[in-house]
Scaffold this active site. Sequence first.
Site, PDB file in Angstrom:
ATOM      1  N   GLU A 176     -61.310   2.249  -9.305  1.00 43.51           N
ATOM      2  CA  GLU A 176     -61.561   0.806  -9.352  1.00 43.51           C
ATOM      3  C   GLU A 176     -62.688   0.517 -10.341  1.00 43.51           C
ATOM      4  OE1 GLU A 176     -62.142  -0.344  -5.063  1.00 43.51           O
ATOM      5  OE2 GLU A 176     -61.441   1.689  -4.816  1.00 43.51           O
ATOM      6  N   HIS A 194     -64.655  -6.050  -0.274  1.00 41.43           N
ATOM      7  CA  HIS A 194     -63.535  -6.583  -1.046  1.00 41.43           C
ATOM      8  C   HIS A 194     -63.306  -8.085  -0.829  1.00 41.43           C
ATOM      9  CE1 HIS A 194     -62.994  -2.623  -2.372  1.00 41.43           C
ATOM     10  NE2 HIS A 194     -62.100  -2.179  -1.506  1.00 41.43           N
ATOM     11  N   HIS A 198     -56.839  -2.604  -6.867  1.00 39.34           N
ATOM     12  CA  HIS A 198     -56.871  -1.560  -5.841  1.00 39.34           C
ATOM     13  C   HIS A 198     -55.577  -0.736  -5.837  1.00 39.34           C
ATOM     14  CE1 HIS A 198     -58.504   0.420  -2.339  1.00 39.34           C
ATOM     15  NE2 HIS A 198     -59.561  -0.365  -2.377  1.00 39.34           N
TER      16      HIS A 198
HETATM   17  C1  BGC Z   1     -63.469   1.429  -0.546  1.00 38.10           C
HETATM   18  C2  BGC Z   1     -63.236   2.263   0.683  1.00 38.10           C
HETATM   19  C3  BGC Z   1     -62.273   1.559   1.553  1.00 38.10           C
HETATM   20  C4  BGC Z   1     -61.023   1.342   0.776  1.00 38.10           C
HETATM   21  C5  BGC Z   1     -60.055   0.573   1.576  1.00 38.10           C
HETATM   22  C6  BGC Z   1     -62.196   1.278  -1.243  1.00 38.10           C
HETATM   23  O1  BGC Z   1     -62.349   0.515  -2.377  1.00 38.10           O
HETATM   24  O2  BGC Z   1     -64.468   1.972  -1.361  1.00 38.10           O
HETATM   25  O3  BGC Z   1     -64.428   2.503   1.394  1.00 38.10           O
HETATM   26  O4  BGC Z   1     -62.028   2.239   2.724  1.00 38.10           O
HETATM   27  O5  BGC Z   1     -61.303   0.631  -0.380  1.00 38.10           O
HETATM   28  O6  BGC Z   1     -58.843   1.098   1.457  1.00 38.10           O
END
Ligand code: BGC
Length: 383
Positions: free
Chosen positions: A348, A144, A216
């Site tokens: 997402e 991210h 998210h």
């Molecule tokens: C990811 C997860 C991660 C989460 C964080 C998601 O987008 O794919 O692996 O733990 O984000 O909260």
Amino acid sequence: MYKSLPILSVLTMCALTACNNESNNPTAQAPAEQTATGYKITEQSFGSFEGQPITEYTLTNPSGMQVSIINYGGAVTKLLAPDREKQMGDVVTGYASIEGFTQKENPYFGGLIGRYGNRIGGARFTLEGKTYTLPANDNGNTLHGGPKGFDKVVWNAEKVAGDSSLKLTYRSKDGEQGFPGNLDVTVVYTLTSDNALKIDYTATTDKATPVNLTSHAYFNLSAGRDSTILNHQLHLNADRYTPVNDVLIPTGQIAAVKGGPMDFTTEKPIGRDISQVKGGYDHNWVLNKEGNGLTKAASLYDSVSGRYMEVYTTEPAIQFYSGNFLNGTLKDTKGGQNYVKHGALCLETQHYPDAPNQPSFPNTVLKPGETYKQTTLYRFSVR
Ligand code: BGC
């Protein structure tokens, strides 16, 4: 290569031809554009971060649906949608104050994710002959956008005339979190008249750079009536997904979902097969589509409240994350809620994880002179 998207023409075409057969036409029932009347945006202080004031903007549409967004991380803090009895309920996770959002353990609640959503394997990539090393924040990978991604910065916020939209802008400087090029990002959140939250992303750069932007937001459509999403019914418009290794980096294969636990081509309860997937769902599904038009990616249904959410996107893929790492320990949650394992989920819309290192995946490199564009809608109704 990113190109401009024929979203309006797709919607207009759909309206003109009264298309309504979802199986034959994935653009069927694409949400309508809103008119400017009956909208309002209110503002309230949400504390401060690194000396900068944080404001919560609440958008209301003519039917009373509401979304609240803060300029810290461009995060969605609240989303009120009606249930079968027309009772409004908050369908996203969030915190009571800025301290909640800034706690180290915050798993990106509601935030805008960038410069590169999802993982870049080995925290490095090579572009135009140069290798870029990024800060690793997830098992040796970059997740991210790195430790201080776009969800952890203050965005400029501006109400758009007509009050149906909030426009956020952010300049990510050349070298920020290891990425090349000054990237100018604009995200416009809009509440439409037909109860969709629309998110339009655009970005331009002055050096070639990978870009993968997403939201998210974590959803639980029961708005507090069901502590997990395991009974929610999910449909994903995807016949294939990208299998991953132990640290969730794609192996490079594209596998068929048919008949297995990853198969959501027909709506099914999330809890039905989840025990067959190590760690729970946290994978990238390849959407059934060609090109980058606005098409249906997913739908989610909660039979307790009757709420139904459809996801439309211009993106080629979607990460479905079933809240596997939620464990009820987050502080300062809204109303003191306990977000337990599988308490909420993320859908997402995005390009594939690790695309900068996987030449066979759709391109994520944005070059000077090009404009990155992505649009995603989360539309709410009841069944
Ligand atoms: C990811 C997860 C991660 C989460 C964080 C998601 O987008 O794919 O692996 O733990 O984000 O909260």
